[in-house]
Design an enzyme around this catalytic site. Structure first.
Site, PDB file in Angstrom:
ATOM      1  N   GLY A 157       7.356  19.810  25.146  1.00 25.05           N
ATOM      2  CA  GLY A 157       6.076  19.306  25.634  1.00 25.05           C
ATOM      3  C   GLY A 157       5.077  19.064  24.508  1.00 25.05           C
ATOM      4  N   HIS A 188      24.032  35.169  26.647  1.00 24.47           N
ATOM      5  CA  HIS A 188      24.065  35.294  25.192  1.00 24.47           C
ATOM      6  C   HIS A 188      24.734  36.604  24.794  1.00 24.47           C
ATOM      7  CE1 HIS A 188      22.778  35.464  21.054  1.00 24.47           C
ATOM      8  NE2 HIS A 188      22.253  34.265  21.143  1.00 24.47           N
ATOM      9  N   ARG A 213      29.108  31.104  22.106  1.00 28.86           N
ATOM     10  CA  ARG A 213      28.510  32.199  22.865  1.00 28.86           C
ATOM     11  C   ARG A 213      29.293  32.588  24.104  1.00 28.86           C
ATOM     12  NH1 ARG A 213      22.268  30.224  22.251  1.00 28.86           N
ATOM     13  NH2 ARG A 213      22.133  30.908  20.084  1.00 28.86           N
TER      14      ARG A 213
HETATM   15  C1  LIG Z   1      14.779  34.896  22.632  1.00 33.74           C
HETATM   16  C2  LIG Z   1      15.236  33.477  22.480  1.00 33.74           C
HETATM   17  C3  LIG Z   1      15.705  33.016  21.261  1.00 33.74           C
HETATM   18  C4  LIG Z   1      16.131  31.699  21.103  1.00 33.74           C
HETATM   19  N1  LIG Z   1      16.573  31.283  19.892  1.00 33.74           N
HETATM   20  C5  LIG Z   1      16.940  29.998  19.728  1.00 33.74           C
HETATM   21  C6  LIG Z   1      17.347  29.511  18.453  1.00 33.74           C
HETATM   22  O1  LIG Z   1      17.393  30.241  17.468  1.00 33.74           O
HETATM   23  N2  LIG Z   1      17.687  28.224  18.340  1.00 33.74           N
HETATM   24  C7  LIG Z   1      17.638  27.374  19.396  1.00 33.74           C
HETATM   25  O2  LIG Z   1      17.930  26.197  19.216  1.00 33.74           O
HETATM   26  N3  LIG Z   1      17.234  27.792  20.608  1.00 33.74           N
HETATM   27  C8  LIG Z   1      16.896  29.083  20.808  1.00 33.74           C
HETATM   28  N4  LIG Z   1      16.492  29.508  22.048  1.00 33.74           N
HETATM   29  C9  LIG Z   1      16.339  28.544  23.145  1.00 33.74           C
HETATM   30  C10 LIG Z   1      15.056  27.766  22.982  1.00 33.74           C
HETATM   31  O3  LIG Z   1      14.052  28.598  22.477  1.00 33.74           O
HETATM   32  C11 LIG Z   1      14.540  27.188  24.288  1.00 33.74           C
HETATM   33  O4  LIG Z   1      15.564  26.579  24.987  1.00 33.74           O
HETATM   34  C12 LIG Z   1      13.496  26.123  24.005  1.00 33.74           C
HETATM   35  O5  LIG Z   1      12.511  26.638  23.163  1.00 33.74           O
HETATM   36  C13 LIG Z   1      12.879  25.603  25.267  1.00 33.74           C
HETATM   37  O6  LIG Z   1      11.808  24.772  24.932  1.00 33.74           O
HETATM   38  P1  LIG Z   1      11.055  23.918  26.022  1.00 33.74           P
HETATM   39  O7  LIG Z   1      10.030  23.144  25.299  1.00 33.74           O
HETATM   40  O8  LIG Z   1      12.027  23.161  26.828  1.00 33.74           O
HETATM   41  O9  LIG Z   1      10.394  24.969  27.011  1.00 33.74           O
HETATM   42  P2  LIG Z   1       9.500  26.278  26.775  1.00 33.74           P
HETATM   43  O10 LIG Z   1       9.279  26.585  25.365  1.00 33.74           O
HETATM   44  O11 LIG Z   1      10.085  27.320  27.655  1.00 33.74           O
HETATM   45  O12 LIG Z   1       8.097  25.870  27.335  1.00 33.74           O
HETATM   46  C14 LIG Z   1       7.812  25.774  28.690  1.00 33.74           C
HETATM   47  C15 LIG Z   1       6.379  25.359  28.831  1.00 33.74           C
HETATM   48  O13 LIG Z   1       6.146  24.974  30.160  1.00 33.74           O
HETATM   49  C16 LIG Z   1       5.021  25.639  30.681  1.00 33.74           C
HETATM   50  N5  LIG Z   1       5.250  25.770  32.116  1.00 33.74           N
HETATM   51  C17 LIG Z   1       6.350  26.237  32.751  1.00 33.74           C
HETATM   52  N6  LIG Z   1       6.189  26.127  34.079  1.00 33.74           N
HETATM   53  C18 LIG Z   1       4.985  25.585  34.286  1.00 33.74           C
HETATM   54  C19 LIG Z   1       4.251  25.222  35.442  1.00 33.74           C
HETATM   55  N7  LIG Z   1       4.751  25.370  36.655  1.00 33.74           N
HETATM   56  N8  LIG Z   1       3.020  24.701  35.273  1.00 33.74           N
HETATM   57  C20 LIG Z   1       2.491  24.531  34.026  1.00 33.74           C
HETATM   58  N9  LIG Z   1       3.151  24.837  32.917  1.00 33.74           N
HETATM   59  C21 LIG Z   1       4.381  25.352  33.043  1.00 33.74           C
HETATM   60  C22 LIG Z   1       4.933  26.912  29.915  1.00 33.74           C
HETATM   61  O14 LIG Z   1       3.620  27.380  29.927  1.00 33.74           O
HETATM   62  C23 LIG Z   1       5.363  26.446  28.539  1.00 33.74           C
HETATM   63  O15 LIG Z   1       4.264  25.876  27.884  1.00 33.74           O
HETATM   64  C24 LIG Z   1      16.086  30.829  22.208  1.00 33.74           C
HETATM   65  C25 LIG Z   1      15.622  31.285  23.436  1.00 33.74           C
HETATM   66  C26 LIG Z   1      15.238  32.607  23.595  1.00 33.74           C
HETATM   67  C27 LIG Z   1      14.854  33.093  24.948  1.00 33.74           C
END
Ligand SMILES: Cc1cc2nc3c(=O)[nH]c(=O)nc-3n(C[C@H](O)[C@H](O)[C@H](O)COP(=O)(O)OP(=O)(O)OC[C@H]3O[C@@H](n4cnc5c(N)ncnc54)[C@H](O)[C@@H]3O)c2cc1C
Ligand code: SF4
Ligand code: FES
Lengths: 274, 662
Positions: free
Chosen positions: B64, B285, B349
């Site tokens: 986002g 994981h 994984r």
């Molecule tokens: C502990 C951990 C370690 C990880 N390490 C790695 C790594 O080393 N390498 C890798 O590639 N991936 C890794 N991942 C996976 C990766 O971090 C995530 O898949 C990725 O960051 C998701 O990004 P995103 O932008 O899709 O969503 P997110 O970062 O989850 O963001 C979601 C956003 O949506 C907002 N939101 C959600 N629902 C609503 C709603 N209803 N209304 C308004 N806002 C909402 C939230 O506030 C947030 O801003 C890891 C994940 C975890 C849990």
């Protein structure tokens, strides 16, 4: 009994504690708040501080009372959402640790724990222990970035970065934006937070170019938002969960001095910064 | 398209047909040229017109925030929403290990083609080739972009960028910033977003929860959000809506996801017509800190990068409860190295997780619960010295010690698999548009690139690829084709669609609060119970029996929830319990679809392991003849069976074969 260290397994089930909590409750920023007393029992030394509050909240909800409101999200010490002043110290007694990573083994059976919100003029209370830290975002908005449009970047390895600088930059970039430094400071200054951003970006060749404008704009915004100036008390460094060093404030001051030529036409600053 | 299950008691049958409703819009031509040619063919919005278009972006994680920054720079009016008080706190911040790219700086034989191949294979051949190839192509631009923004990536003494290895690959292509790669990439994207905010191109709405998508004339034209401070419902209108709301791993209650991560935004969009693809594809994981007690609120990941130097083992003899240091080498089983000699501890994984489970099921698990295996650094420390190991993983070791009060430099870590990531998500075409025109889905919230198993360090890559390098092009094409007379200047929040949806939502909240004032069981209790049903029936391995039992237990729990949930406070006020209840309401529906999808997919693939479908060595056995497709589910109404559509997957560049990491 507390089980400070050296026990073999977590979840060992013994040593459960009873704790007496004094928690700040406040409906909203315009209403007066007060300290309320609660007792929690059967607390395992292996759970986290926030899990202890979860247990309290479950009890309150079951009794039909409203749970204590606090900010949290990752519970891994990285998002910067959790706050709390625990027994007078932002993020509590364990150094280099956010509240969510503080574990109950730091406390003893029968302890009284005082829990208050971060307090600073720039952080109004929203409810109970939840405060509004939008001011930190405003500071970043005013200049905490490198202006690199998407797609315009050169090949990454075309600009080598001294390893030492990359490491120092990373040290500063580790700031989680929690605001504990502000809460700990008598002047409610955000200098450590701003210094961290100045170092993170300014130590890299990519960020040097806008360095002076960045410093000036962020300091000016900090000034506008009602954060205080730094009087070198070093409380901020002591509570920072990410080990952000005072040397970042020194770096900020040096860069700010260089940016003084920018101060001309914009009405200047309310306070004397250095 | 057929209705697979018109009668709810019928046995599952998976002969749903390829759907005419699903047009993946994959460009023709050779795979290397598809994206370039597609970009060339996309319509453009002329620069002066861009400011006439409003775009809503929900979510400020990597996907986002990068989209918001890029669209703002292009000149669109962007409105961004997130749950937290600041966009910088999105769950992406927690990613530790790194981000992949095909730079081949190590000269070890990497290439765009190899990254593409590894990702398709790692996903067990259930991802779209064209999407994955594009991802591999733009991966290099991502590193350039992030370095330019000031992401302090690790560097060698020479000043050039450093790499490490991750599971599922035999090359070293992962870029990292200590153990905080997600944090640093997100801060980069967040800063770029805030810069656009300073330029008034982006408006920021924090502490808002999106609870519905507004559809007008068949197109996504706005959202309803609940202001989490005031509790009031607010309406926002736009010409296109982008969801970047992350994954739904918290459907299992305990997971490595942040506490507020949830499935509501995509579930609400699903109920308004967006198809949900492969909901059962969940990643468990392998390296997480094991569960310790009943009050646990979440599980903590130990980055996969640890498997570079850590060796996984269990006692060779079942029931051996001696402490690690009293078990001699000869009585240890380094089972990953034994079973998979060429990948060893770096198998993907799903393979690592399943093997840990098998060892524990065989009675070889360690620690007080027996639900853990060792991850041992003794050899690495002996070889490289404690300092080197500290430099590489210091913060992870500290985190481990803080949580468990054990010193991993002295004793091996204990780890166990935990729910971590959801490969499933809203179905999108090559342009990242869902089946609702004008509704785009980015990042973990969509289903597109990881098939049935995601390789490490590729979620960050995908989120940033979607936001920086795909959506800026594809959304332009959509907007340029929109009839300008219908842009949001004409449609406003007084439109009846807004009023109707708001009425429904308020009614739902009123109902919840009225149950809540009398109910007895807290949202946390319900959520924990739901998680247990999921973990034991729809977890690391699934069978027809467990899935069918979940399909009776989930609806039972849902019914109970609507009768007995306890919620304090008021509906139109700050109310954390209500927030949780609203998310849980959606999990109680979404989880049923996950289960149903798992039941229909009778093969094993990647993270989806059906007991009935395994090789004699307990590896996942795919059934390409019947299941080489994406299952995309269509919502058909309250209490009605959803329809399972199929998007056939064609593999023209990578040969379908049984995955082998031996
Ligand atoms: C502990 C951990 C370690 C990880 N390490 C790695 C790594 O080393 N390498 C890798 O590639 N991936 C890794 N991942 C996976 C990766 O971090 C995530 O898949 C990725 O960051 C998701 O990004 P995103 O932008 O899709 O969503 P997110 O970062 O989850 O963001 C979601 C956003 O949506 C907002 N939101 C959600 N629902 C609503 C709603 N209803 N209304 C308004 N806002 C909402 C939230 O506030 C947030 O801003 C890891 C994940 C975890 C849990
Ligand atoms: S400098 Fe430290 S205390 Fe201040 S906001 Fe950053 S992490 Fe928090
Ligand atoms: S909850 Fe994220 S840092 Fe504490």
């Amino acid at each position: 009994m507390s089980n400070m260290n050296g026990h073999e397994h977590n979840g060992n089930g013994n040593g459960e504690m009873t704790l007496f909590l004094k928690i700040w409750r406040q409906k909203c920023c315009s209403e007066k708040g007060k300290m309320c007393e609660y007792t929690v029992k059967g607390i395992s030394p292996d759970i986290s501080f926030l899990e202890m509050l979860d247990i309290l909240n479950q009890d309150l909800i079951k009794r039909g009372e409203e749970p204590v409101v606090f900010d949290h999200d990752c519970r891994e010490g990285i998002c910067g959402a959790c706050s709390l002043v625990i027994n007078g110290i932002p993020h509590g007694p364990e150094v280099l640790t956010t509240t969510c990573q503080l574990h109950m083994r730091k406390f003893k059976d029968g302890d009284t724990i005082v829990i208050e919100p971060f307090r600073a003029k720039a952080f109004p209370v929203i409810r109970d222990l939840m405060v509004d830290r939008v001011a930190l975002d405003e500071i970043i908005t005013s200049g905490g970035y490198i202006s690199a449009n998407t797609g315009a970047a050169p090949e990454a390895n075309s600009i080598p970065v001294r390893q030492e600088n990359a490491e120092l930059s990373m040290d500063a970039a580790a700031c989680v934006g929690c605001g504990a430094c502000v809460a700990a400071c008598n002047n409610a200054s955000a200098m450590l937070f701003v210094g961290a951003k100045v170092s993170h970006l300014g130590l890299l060749p990519q960020g040097e170019i806008e360095g002076r404008e960045r410093v000036y704009n962020m300091v000016k915004k900090m000034d506008e938002l009602g954060f205080g100036n730094c009087t070198n008390e070093a409380e901020c460094e002591a509570v920072c969960p990410k080990g952000i060093k005072l040397s970042n404030i020194a770096r900020l001051n040096r860069q700010f001095a260089l940016s003084s030529f920018l101060k001309k036409d914009d009405g200047g600053l309310k306070q004397e910064w250095n | 398209m057929t209705d697979i299950n018109s009668n709810s008691n019928s046995n599952s049958n998976s002969n749903s047909n390829s759907s005419s409703k699903l047009d993946s819009k994959i460009p023709s031509g050779p795979i290397e040229k598809k994206w370039d040619e597609h970009r060339f063919n996309l319509k453009l919005v002329n620069p002066a017109n861009k400011r006439k278009y409003n775009v809503i972006i929900v979510g400020t994680g990597l996907a986002g925030a990068s989209a918001a920054a890029s669209l703002g720079e292009l000149g669109y009016n962007v409105q961004v929403f997130c749950l937290q008080d600041s966009p910088r706190r999105a769950h992406s911040i927690a990613a530790q290990g790194g981000i992949n790219a095909a730079k081949s700086y190590q000269n070890d034989g990497d290439s765009i083609w190899r990254l593409f191949y590894d990702t398709v294979k790692g996903g067990d051949y259930r991802a779209r080739e064209a999407n994955v190839y594009r991802l591999a192509q733009v991966s290099n631009n991502i590193i350039d972009q992030c370095a330019a923004q000031g992401v302090p990536f690790a560097r060698d003494y020479s000043g050039y960028l450093a790499n490490r290895s991750f599971g599922g690959a035999q090359v070293s292509r992962t870029f990292y910033a200590r153990g905080q790669t997600g944090q640093q990439l997100l801060i980069g994207a967040y800063q770029a977003l805030m810069r656009q905010r300073n330029d008034k191109k982006v408006k920021l709405y924090t502490r808002r929860e999106m609870l519905d998508v507004i559809i007008i004339d068949g197109k996504a034209r706005g959202i309803l959000v609940r202001n989490l401070i005031t509790g009031k419902i607010e309406r926002y209108v736009a010409d296109a809506v982008i969801l970047a709301t992350g994954g739904y791993g918290n459907s299992y209650f305990l997971s490595t996801n942040a506490m507020c991560s949830n499935g509501s935004a995509i579930w609400r969009a699903h109920k308004r017509g967006a198809f949900f693809a492969n909901p059962c594809f969940t990643q468990i994981h392998p390296t997480c800190i094991p569960m310790s007690g009943d009050h646990q609120s979440k599980l903590t990941l130990m980055s996969e990068s640890l498997r570079n130097d850590g060796r996984v083992w269990v006692p060779a003899r079942a029931g051996d409860k001696r402490p690690a240091n009293q078990i001699p080498e000869s009585e240890r089983d380094y089972y990953l190295e034994r079973i998979y000699p060429s990948f060893g501890n770096l198998v993907p994984r799903d393979v690592a997780s399943r093997n840990a489970k098998l060892q524990c099921d065989a009675g070889k698990g360690v620690g007080s619960t027996g639900l853990a295996v060792f991850l041992d650094f003794a050899h690495a420390i002996k070889r490289d010295g404690e300092d080197k190991i500290r430099a590489r993983y210091g913060n992870l070791f500290e985190m481990y010690e803080r949580i468990t009060a054990e010193n991993p430099y002295k004793n091996p870590m204990r780890i166990y698999p935990a729910v971590h990531y959801t490969m499933g998500g809203l179905w999108v075409d090559y342009n990242l548009m869902s089946t609702i025109p004008g509704l785009f889905v980015l990042g973990e919230a969509n289903f597109s690139d990881h098939g049935a198993n995601r390789l490490g360090a590729s979620a960050l890559m995908q989120g940033l690829a979607d936001g920086y390098f795909v959506i800026p092009y594809t959304i332009g094409d959509y907007l340029a084709r929109l009839n300008t007379s219908s842009t949001s200047e004409k449609i406003d929040t007084n439109n009846t669609s807004f009023a109707n949806s708001e009425k429904e939502l308020n009614e739902e909240i009123r109902k919840l609060m009225s149950v809540g004032s009398r109910g007895k069981k807290t949202t946390t209790e319900f959520h924990r119970e739901l998680g247990k049903i999921m973990w034991s029936n729809v977890g690391m391995s699934r069978s027809e029996g467990t899935l069918k039992s979940a399909l009776t237990e989930i609806p039972r729990l849902r019914e109970e929830f609507w009768k007995d949930v306890k919620i304090t406070g008021k509906g139109d006020d700050l109310n954390v319990e209500l927030e949780h209840a609203l998310r849980l309401r959606d999990f109680l529906e979404l989880n049923e679809l996950m289960t149903r999808d798992a039941l229909e997919r009778k093969e094993s693939c990647g993270g989806h392991f059906r007991d009935e479908s395994q090789t004699k060595d307990n590896e996942a056995l795919r059934d390409d003849e019947n299941f080489c497709h994406v299952a995309a589910w269509e919502y058909t109404g309250e209490g009605k069976m959803p329809i399972r559509h199929k998007e056939e997957l064609k593999f023209e560049n990578v040969h379908l074969s049984q995955r082998s990491y031996k």
